[in-house]
Each structure stands twice: as structure tokens, then as C-alpha cells.
Design an enzyme around this catalytic site. Structure first.
Site, PDB file in Angstrom:
ATOM      1  N   VAL A  18       0.839  -1.215  -0.043  1.00 15.73           N
ATOM      2  CA  VAL A  18      -0.009  -0.067  -0.016  1.00 15.73           C
ATOM      3  C   VAL A  18       0.802   1.295  -0.147  1.00 15.73           C
ATOM      4  O   VAL A  18       0.540   2.076  -0.861  1.00 15.73           O
ATOM      5  CB  VAL A  18      -1.099  -0.005   1.216  1.00 15.73           C
ATOM      6  CG1 VAL A  18      -1.723   1.262   1.388  1.00 15.73           C
ATOM      7  CG2 VAL A  18      -2.094  -1.019   1.111  1.00 15.73           C
ATOM      8  N   ASP A  37      10.541   3.890   6.377  1.00 13.88           N
ATOM      9  CA  ASP A  37      10.444   2.432   6.826  1.00 13.88           C
ATOM     10  C   ASP A  37      11.257   2.176   7.569  1.00 13.88           C
ATOM     11  O   ASP A  37      12.711   2.683   7.574  1.00 13.88           O
ATOM     12  CB  ASP A  37      10.386   1.421   5.314  1.00 13.88           C
ATOM     13  CG  ASP A  37       9.506  -0.061   5.618  1.00 13.88           C
ATOM     14  OD1 ASP A  37       8.546   0.106   5.162  1.00 13.88           O
ATOM     15  OD2 ASP A  37       9.838  -0.624   6.420  1.00 13.88           O
ATOM     16  N   GLU A 151      -7.761   2.014   2.330  1.00 13.45           N
ATOM     17  CA  GLU A 151      -7.176   1.804   1.201  1.00 13.45           C
ATOM     18  C   GLU A 151      -8.013   0.860   0.316  1.00 13.45           C
ATOM     19  O   GLU A 151      -8.019  -0.337   1.287  1.00 13.45           O
ATOM     20  CB  GLU A 151      -5.744   1.667   1.053  1.00 13.45           C
ATOM     21  CG  GLU A 151      -5.155   1.339  -0.343  1.00 13.45           C
ATOM     22  CD  GLU A 151      -5.597   2.401  -1.432  1.00 13.45           C
ATOM     23  OE1 GLU A 151      -5.072   3.499  -0.935  1.00 13.45           O
ATOM     24  OE2 GLU A 151      -5.905   1.889  -2.237  1.00 13.45           O
ATOM     25  N   PHE A 152      -8.388   0.506  -0.889  1.00  9.49           N
ATOM     26  CA  PHE A 152      -9.215  -0.429  -1.282  1.00  9.49           C
ATOM     27  C   PHE A 152      -8.436  -0.934  -2.686  1.00  9.49           C
ATOM     28  O   PHE A 152      -8.844  -1.793  -3.388  1.00  9.49           O
ATOM     29  CB  PHE A 152     -10.604   0.160  -1.852  1.00  9.49           C
ATOM     30  CG  PHE A 152     -11.298   0.871  -0.778  1.00  9.49           C
ATOM     31  CD1 PHE A 152     -12.084  -0.061  -0.098  1.00  9.49           C
ATOM     32  CD2 PHE A 152     -11.139   2.068  -0.524  1.00  9.49           C
ATOM     33  CE1 PHE A 152     -12.802   0.678   1.051  1.00  9.49           C
ATOM     34  CE2 PHE A 152     -11.989   2.598   0.381  1.00  9.49           C
ATOM     35  CZ  PHE A 152     -12.819   1.992   1.208  1.00  9.49           C
ATOM     36  N   GLU A 155      -4.032  -5.995  -4.886  1.00 10.46           N
ATOM     37  CA  GLU A 155      -2.776  -6.536  -5.241  1.00 10.46           C
ATOM     38  C   GLU A 155      -2.876  -6.828  -6.814  1.00 10.46           C
ATOM     39  O   GLU A 155      -3.863  -7.742  -7.097  1.00 10.46           O
ATOM     40  CB  GLU A 155      -2.055  -7.443  -4.423  1.00 10.46           C
ATOM     41  CG  GLU A 155      -1.698  -6.790  -3.106  1.00 10.46           C
ATOM     42  CD  GLU A 155      -0.930  -7.811  -2.119  1.00 10.46           C
ATOM     43  OE1 GLU A 155      -0.895  -8.978  -2.433  1.00 10.46           O
ATOM     44  OE2 GLU A 155      -1.086  -7.283  -0.844  1.00 10.46           O
ATOM     45  N   PHE A 249     -16.708 -11.126  -8.285  1.00 12.79           N
ATOM     46  CA  PHE A 249     -16.619 -12.162  -7.268  1.00 12.79           C
ATOM     47  C   PHE A 249     -17.748 -13.180  -7.186  1.00 12.79           C
ATOM     48  O   PHE A 249     -18.217 -13.519  -6.102  1.00 12.79           O
ATOM     49  CB  PHE A 249     -16.729 -11.236  -5.911  1.00 12.79           C
ATOM     50  CG  PHE A 249     -15.522 -10.505  -5.546  1.00 12.79           C
ATOM     51  CD1 PHE A 249     -14.364 -10.807  -4.649  1.00 12.79           C
ATOM     52  CD2 PHE A 249     -15.088  -9.336  -6.373  1.00 12.79           C
ATOM     53  CE1 PHE A 249     -13.327 -10.329  -4.471  1.00 12.79           C
ATOM     54  CE2 PHE A 249     -13.789  -8.658  -6.215  1.00 12.79           C
ATOM     55  CZ  PHE A 249     -12.985  -8.992  -5.290  1.00 12.79           C
ATOM     56  N   ALA A 252     -16.134 -19.368  -8.395  1.00  8.74           N
ATOM     57  CA  ALA A 252     -16.074 -20.325  -7.488  1.00  8.74           C
ATOM     58  C   ALA A 252     -14.625 -20.926  -7.810  1.00  8.74           C
ATOM     59  O   ALA A 252     -13.941 -20.690  -8.889  1.00  8.74           O
ATOM     60  CB  ALA A 252     -16.969 -21.519  -7.778  1.00  8.74           C
ATOM     61  N   CYS A 260      -5.247  -9.458   3.158  1.00 12.69           N
ATOM     62  CA  CYS A 260      -6.566  -8.464   3.388  1.00 12.69           C
ATOM     63  C   CYS A 260      -7.771  -9.080   3.842  1.00 12.69           C
ATOM     64  O   CYS A 260      -8.363  -9.279   4.916  1.00 12.69           O
ATOM     65  CB  CYS A 260      -7.022  -7.654   2.409  1.00 12.69           C
ATOM     66  SG  CYS A 260      -5.617  -6.411   2.355  1.00 12.69           S
ATOM     67  N   LYS A 320      -3.179 -14.858  -5.408  1.00 10.04           N
ATOM     68  CA  LYS A 320      -3.986 -14.881  -6.800  1.00 10.04           C
ATOM     69  C   LYS A 320      -3.003 -14.283  -7.580  1.00 10.04           C
ATOM     70  O   LYS A 320      -1.687 -14.191  -7.526  1.00 10.04           O
ATOM     71  CB  LYS A 320      -4.894 -13.516  -6.527  1.00 10.04           C
ATOM     72  CG  LYS A 320      -4.467 -12.155  -6.211  1.00 10.04           C
ATOM     73  CD  LYS A 320      -5.598 -11.367  -6.312  1.00 10.04           C
ATOM     74  CE  LYS A 320      -5.162  -9.779  -5.824  1.00 10.04           C
ATOM     75  NZ  LYS A 320      -6.001  -8.853  -5.960  1.00 10.04           N
TER      76      LYS A 320
HETATM   77  P1  NAD Z   1       3.211  -4.738   3.911  1.00  6.49           P
HETATM   78  O1  NAD Z   1       3.546  -5.683   5.099  1.00  6.49           O
HETATM   79  O2  NAD Z   1       3.344  -5.059   2.747  1.00  6.49           O
HETATM   80  O3  NAD Z   1       4.047  -3.248   4.512  1.00  6.49           O
HETATM   81  C1  NAD Z   1       3.970  -2.624   5.736  1.00  6.49           C
HETATM   82  C2  NAD Z   1       5.399  -1.951   5.800  1.00  6.49           C
HETATM   83  O4  NAD Z   1       5.343  -1.016   7.005  1.00  6.49           O
HETATM   84  C3  NAD Z   1       6.614  -2.942   5.773  1.00  6.49           C
HETATM   85  O5  NAD Z   1       7.668  -2.336   4.773  1.00  6.49           O
HETATM   86  C4  NAD Z   1       7.319  -2.578   7.231  1.00  6.49           C
HETATM   87  O6  NAD Z   1       8.665  -2.595   7.175  1.00  6.49           O
HETATM   88  C5  NAD Z   1       6.947  -1.266   7.624  1.00  6.49           C
HETATM   89  N1  NAD Z   1       6.668  -0.876   8.729  1.00  6.49           N
HETATM   90  C6  NAD Z   1       6.298  -1.548  10.007  1.00  6.49           C
HETATM   91  N2  NAD Z   1       6.352  -0.720  11.057  1.00  6.49           N
HETATM   92  C7  NAD Z   1       6.764   0.419  10.694  1.00  6.49           C
HETATM   93  C8  NAD Z   1       7.235   1.636  11.431  1.00  6.49           C
HETATM   94  N3  NAD Z   1       6.885   1.768  12.718  1.00  6.49           N
HETATM   95  N4  NAD Z   1       7.633   2.725  10.881  1.00  6.49           N
HETATM   96  C9  NAD Z   1       7.853   2.702   9.673  1.00  6.49           C
HETATM   97  N5  NAD Z   1       7.544   1.451   8.703  1.00  6.49           N
HETATM   98  C10 NAD Z   1       6.976   0.494   9.363  1.00  6.49           C
HETATM   99  O7  NAD Z   1       1.731  -4.304   4.179  1.00  6.49           O
HETATM  100  P2  NAD Z   1       0.575  -3.783   3.106  1.00  6.49           P
HETATM  101  O8  NAD Z   1       0.135  -5.024   2.380  1.00  6.49           O
HETATM  102  O9  NAD Z   1       1.211  -2.667   2.289  1.00  6.49           O
HETATM  103  O10 NAD Z   1      -0.664  -3.172   4.116  1.00  6.49           O
HETATM  104  C11 NAD Z   1      -0.556  -2.288   4.945  1.00  6.49           C
HETATM  105  C12 NAD Z   1      -1.784  -1.857   5.489  1.00  6.49           C
HETATM  106  O11 NAD Z   1      -2.795  -1.598   4.367  1.00  6.49           O
HETATM  107  C13 NAD Z   1      -2.392  -2.825   6.341  1.00  6.49           C
HETATM  108  O12 NAD Z   1      -3.150  -2.455   7.332  1.00  6.49           O
HETATM  109  C14 NAD Z   1      -3.310  -3.484   5.321  1.00  6.49           C
HETATM  110  O13 NAD Z   1      -4.625  -4.328   5.742  1.00  6.49           O
HETATM  111  C15 NAD Z   1      -3.668  -2.513   4.353  1.00  6.49           C
HETATM  112  N6  NAD Z   1      -4.197  -2.836   3.025  1.00  6.49           N
HETATM  113  C16 NAD Z   1      -3.550  -3.836   2.344  1.00  6.49           C
HETATM  114  C17 NAD Z   1      -3.906  -3.892   1.091  1.00  6.49           C
HETATM  115  C18 NAD Z   1      -3.156  -4.881   0.209  1.00  6.49           C
HETATM  116  O14 NAD Z   1      -3.619  -5.323  -0.739  1.00  6.49           O
HETATM  117  N7  NAD Z   1      -2.041  -5.251   0.637  1.00  6.49           N
HETATM  118  C19 NAD Z   1      -5.030  -3.173   0.316  1.00  6.49           C
HETATM  119  C20 NAD Z   1      -5.814  -2.663   1.188  1.00  6.49           C
HETATM  120  C21 NAD Z   1      -5.380  -2.117   2.538  1.00  6.49           C
END
Ligand code: NAD
Length: 436
Positions: A18, A37, A151-152, A155, A249, A252, A260, A320
């Protein structure tokens, strides 16, 4: 390339799926973006132009707008140059099924006192999180603003989703920050939902829970189709034309996975439970999904009998197509259930092998679909990667020890598979032998 003069610089904390897409997207729209990060290796890699994740179009977008993207393990540059700090850290599930908010809390704790900044929460958090963060920030006299902006993106299509969102949800209690976030998204010309923080948080959880419900629903219809001889692909086609239902969606398969849906559905169930409400429907959605991942085993046993010593080729491992994300992938359950039943598992995925190796043990990884299939008793198509559409089925049938293809995503043309000499089993589609 310099930042567009009217574009607000922003900070993005967390450079995962995200965070990185958000950063690249806003850089493309003209903002200077200060990414932070805690993962030093990731930051070093990004500075050197190495992608930490596989996401179509992202590498190119980052390269194109590299001059507006700044990477650091320190918050300093983001705090100094940006007012809005987008938070995109992980919120994985805890053992109890609640969301683990420790990374979010670490970010909040690291904020200095400031009257000019606001946190913009992209991470998926339980309803009430924003309120407690605002309270904590106020108690510590930090003076931060707060905006919920869930965020919606999907991936595999994340860059496209950033640029063409179905909607942008902005939850706040008034003040400059909500307006500033709305201005950032304005060039995308998407419907903007301005609302309160709690409702914005719930929009995200409810949307994912609804989509997961749709998947478990069609999977149960598929299972009944198998009992009755109907074809779920035809059923979904007929249902999907009803615009109250829609075609999306309704595919099957062997269950949903990813970072997520499983976690957000469970988090909403727990959130309801913690506030005294028993969300019965979500219990069923989760249980159906767990059982669905295991149905492949009985399909294999129906044809092969005992699986002890059988060679099973898994095609696709990622949760996926078009992603290397292995979090909660159906292949994790499937590969360990197969090994538990005594089978030997070989697997091929076009991009997720490195991630898979971190999570799967006892599996032999092949470097192509053909290599995985060679000598196998059965193939299970787990992830519908486009390249599997072009599989040479006759070649596959010739090189196998057996002849069974279990199509876990109803992706292969049944007639083509049978024409090539394979025994074809799908999800919710009639078998040739008349059985389910
Ligand atoms: P991810 O695990 O890919 O990335 C998270 C990042 O945050 C990592 O790089 C990690 O090192 C970093 N991080 C952790 N603690 C930190 C800190 N204290 N300071 C700075 N960086 C830090 O996660 P993601 O898949 O991108 O998801 C992030 C959020 O978005 C989650 O809450 C998820 O549910 C939500 N989300 C994800 C998606 C998706 O498709 N992946 C879609 C919508 C929403």
C-alpha cells in the site's frame, strides 16, 4: 522532474504494497513524497532502484518519478517537509483474530508535538482506532490532526486502482487535513466520500467482509452444483447479469486468501464480538472458506485413492495472479494437507517462489509448469496465472504418470482438457462420470 507547484508534499510511513503504491501514485500526480520504513534493507534497495515487491507497473512508475520520491529510515525528512503523513504499516492478525496495531502505535508514539501535521491512516484498522489515536495524541499534547483514508487497492492491479479508484473515503472531524487529503486526490476525479472517522473505518471492513461473503456464497453454490449436476460457471453467468448482483466475485474456486480478506473478515468478527455482537454470518463465511481449501483433497482421492506416495503438481502458489504475495494463500493449506496425506508435492509459480520458500516446507520447486507436471499423478491448478491458459495440455498429458487435472479456479477449458486426454475435475462443474 520537479514537484508540481500546487501539489502538497507528503510523507508515507511504511513502504509495503500500500505504502509504495501510494507513494508512487502521489509522486506521479506531482507531489514530493518522503517515504519512511523501519526496514533498512528495503530502504537501501529502494534507493538503489530495487523493488521489494512484485506489482505490475510499479517499478516503471517509481523509475519515472524517482526524483520526487525520497526514501529514509528516519521520520525527520518527512516531518520537516510534509504536513500529511500517510500511515501504511501492516496490521496483521493476532492469535485472537484482532488486528495487531503495534506498528500503528509505534508510528503514533514516534510523532513529536506539532500543531501543523496530520496522520492519514491508510492501514486497515478496527473501528474506534482513530478515536483512540486522536485521544492519545491530544493527551500527550501532540496537536496532530487525524484523517481515516482507508485503502481499497487490489494487489496485482494496485497501480491501476490507485489511478482509477471506485471511490476515495475520507473520514475526519473537520479541520484542514481532510480538505488537504481531498485536494490531493482531486485530479483522479473519483467519487469522494467525506464522512466521520468511525464510518470511514467501517466502510473498509464492511467492504472486504461483503466481498468475502460473495466468494463464500458462490463457493457454497458450487458445492451444491456438484451434488445436483448444475454448472456453477453457467449459474454465475446467469446471476451476474442481474445488476443488483453483478458478475464480479462470483468465480467459484478453492477459497480466498491474501493479506486482507481473511484478516479483515476475522477482525470485523472480533470487533463485533468485543462490542457484544455475535456476527453469525461472518463465522459461516470463514468456515466455508477453510473447508473450501480442503475440498481439493477429496477430489484427488476420488480419482487416485490413497495419496500416499502420489506426485502432485501445484500450478501457482500466490494467493492470486499478478502478485508474489503468499500471505494466507490457499496453496499453504493445500500443500501441507497434501503432505499430511502422504503425497509428494512439486510446485511452480511464475513469480512467488521466493516468497513461497519462506512459508512452505517439504515442497520441490520447479522452474516451469512443464517441469512440475512431468511425471506427476495429478495437477492442481491453484492460481489462475495467465500463462496457464497457454499450457500445452496434450504435452502435459503425455509427460504425466497419471492423467488427473483438478482445476481449482475453473480456468482451463474443460473440453480442451478432456480432448487432450486429461481427466478434468473443476469446482462446481459436472464431472464426466456424472459424480460431483
Ligand atoms: P506490508 O506488510 O506490505 O508493508 C508494511 C510496511 O510497513 C513494511 O515495509 C514494514 O517494514 C513497514 N513498517 C512496519 N512498522 C513500521 C514503522 N513503525 N515505521 C515505518 N515503517 C514500518 O503491508 P501492506 O500489504 O502494504 O498493508 C499495509 C496496510 O494496508 C495494512 O493495514 C493492510 O491491511 C492495508 N491494506 C492492504 C492492502 C493490500 O492489498 N496489501 C489493500 C488495502 C489495505
Amino acid at each position: 522532474m520537479s514537484a508540481a507547484p500546487d501539489r502538497e508534499p507528503i510523507g508515507v510511513i511504511g513502504t509495503g504494497y500500500v505504502g509504495l503504491v501510494t507513494a508512487a501514485g502521489f509522486a506521479a500526480l506531482g507531489s514530493d513524497v518522503y517515504c519512511v520504513d523501519i526496514d533498512e534493507e528495503k530502504i537501501r534497495g529502494l534507493e538503489a532502484g530495487r523493488m521489494p515487491i512484485w506489482e505490475p507497473g510499479l517499478e516503471e512508475l517509481i523509475a519515472e518519478h524517482r526524483e520526487r520520491l525520497h526514501f529514509s529510515t528516519e521520520l525527520g525528512p518527512a516531518l520537516e517537509r510534509a504536513r500529511l503523513l500517510f500511515v501504511a504499516v501492516g496490521t496483521p492478525p493476532t492469535y485472537s483474530g484482532d488486528a495487531d496495531l503495534s506498528a500503528v502505535h509505534a508510528v503514533v508514539d514516534a510523532m513529536p508535538a506539532s500543531g501543523r501535521h496530520a496522520l492519514v491512516m491508510k492501514s486497515t484498522v478496527p473501528v474506534g482506532t482513530g478515536e483512540s489515536i486522536e485521544r492519545a495524541l491530544a493527551e500527550h499534547g501532540k496537536g496532530f490532526g487525524y484523517v481515516a483514508c482507508p485503502e481499497f487497492l487490489k494487489e496485482g492491479a494496485a497501480v491501476r486502482d490507485f489511478m482509477n479508484p471506485d471511490r476515495v473515503v475520507i473520514g475526519d472531524g473537520g479541520g484542514w487535513a481532510g480538505d488537504a487529503v481531498e485536494a490531493l486526490y482531486a485530479p483522479l476525479d473519483a467519487p469522494i466520500v467525506r464522512t466521520d472517522v468511525k464510518s470511514a473505518e467501517m466502510v473498509k471492513l464492511a467492504s472486504n467482509a461483503f466481498l468475502a461473503t460473495k466468494i463464500s456464497f458462490i463457493n457454497e453454490i458450487a458445492n451444491v452444483c456438484e451434488e445436483t449436476g448444475a454448472d456453477v460457471v453457467e449459474v454465475a453467468r446467469g446471476m451476474g447479469l442481474d445488476d443488483r448482483i453483478g458478475p464480479k466475485f462470483l468465480q467459484a474456486g478453492i477459497g480466498f486468501g491474501g493479506s486482507c480478506f481473511p484478516k479483515d473478515v476475522t477482525a470485523l468478527k472480533q470487533l463485533a464480538g468485543n462490542s457484544g455482537y455475535h456476527f453469525q454470518l461472518l463465522n459461516a463465511v470463514i468456515e466455508v472458506n477453510e473447508l473450501q481449501k480442503r475440498r481439493v483433497i477429496s477430489k484427488l482421492q476420488k480419482h487416485l485413492g490413497s495419496l500416499v506416495g502420489k506426485e502432485i503438481a501445484l500450478l501457482g502458489l500466490a494467493f492470486k495472479p499478478n502478485t508474489d504475495d503468499m500471505r494466507e494463500a490457499s496453496s499453504l493449506v493445500l500443500s501441507s494437507r497434501l503432505q499430511g496425506a502422504g503425497a509428494r508435492v512439486r510446485a511452480y509459480d511464475p513469480v512467488a517462489e521466493d516468497e513461497a520458500r519462506k512459508l512452505i516446507s517439504g515442497v520441490t520447486f520447479a522452474s516451469s509448469a512443464a517441469e512440475a507436471i512431468d511425471g506427476a499423478d495429478a495437477i492442481v491448478l491453484v492460481t489462475e496465472w495467465p500463462e496457464f491458459r497457454d499450457l500445452d495440455l496434450a504435452d502435459a498429458a503425455r509427460s504425466m504418470r497419471g492423467s488427473l487435472l483438478v482445476d481449482g479456479r475453473n480456468f482451463i477449458d474443460p473440453d480442451a482438457a478432456r480432448g487432450a486426454g486429461l481427466v478434468y475435475e473443476a469446482i462446481g462443474r459436472p464431472s464426466r462420470d456424472g459424480a460431483g
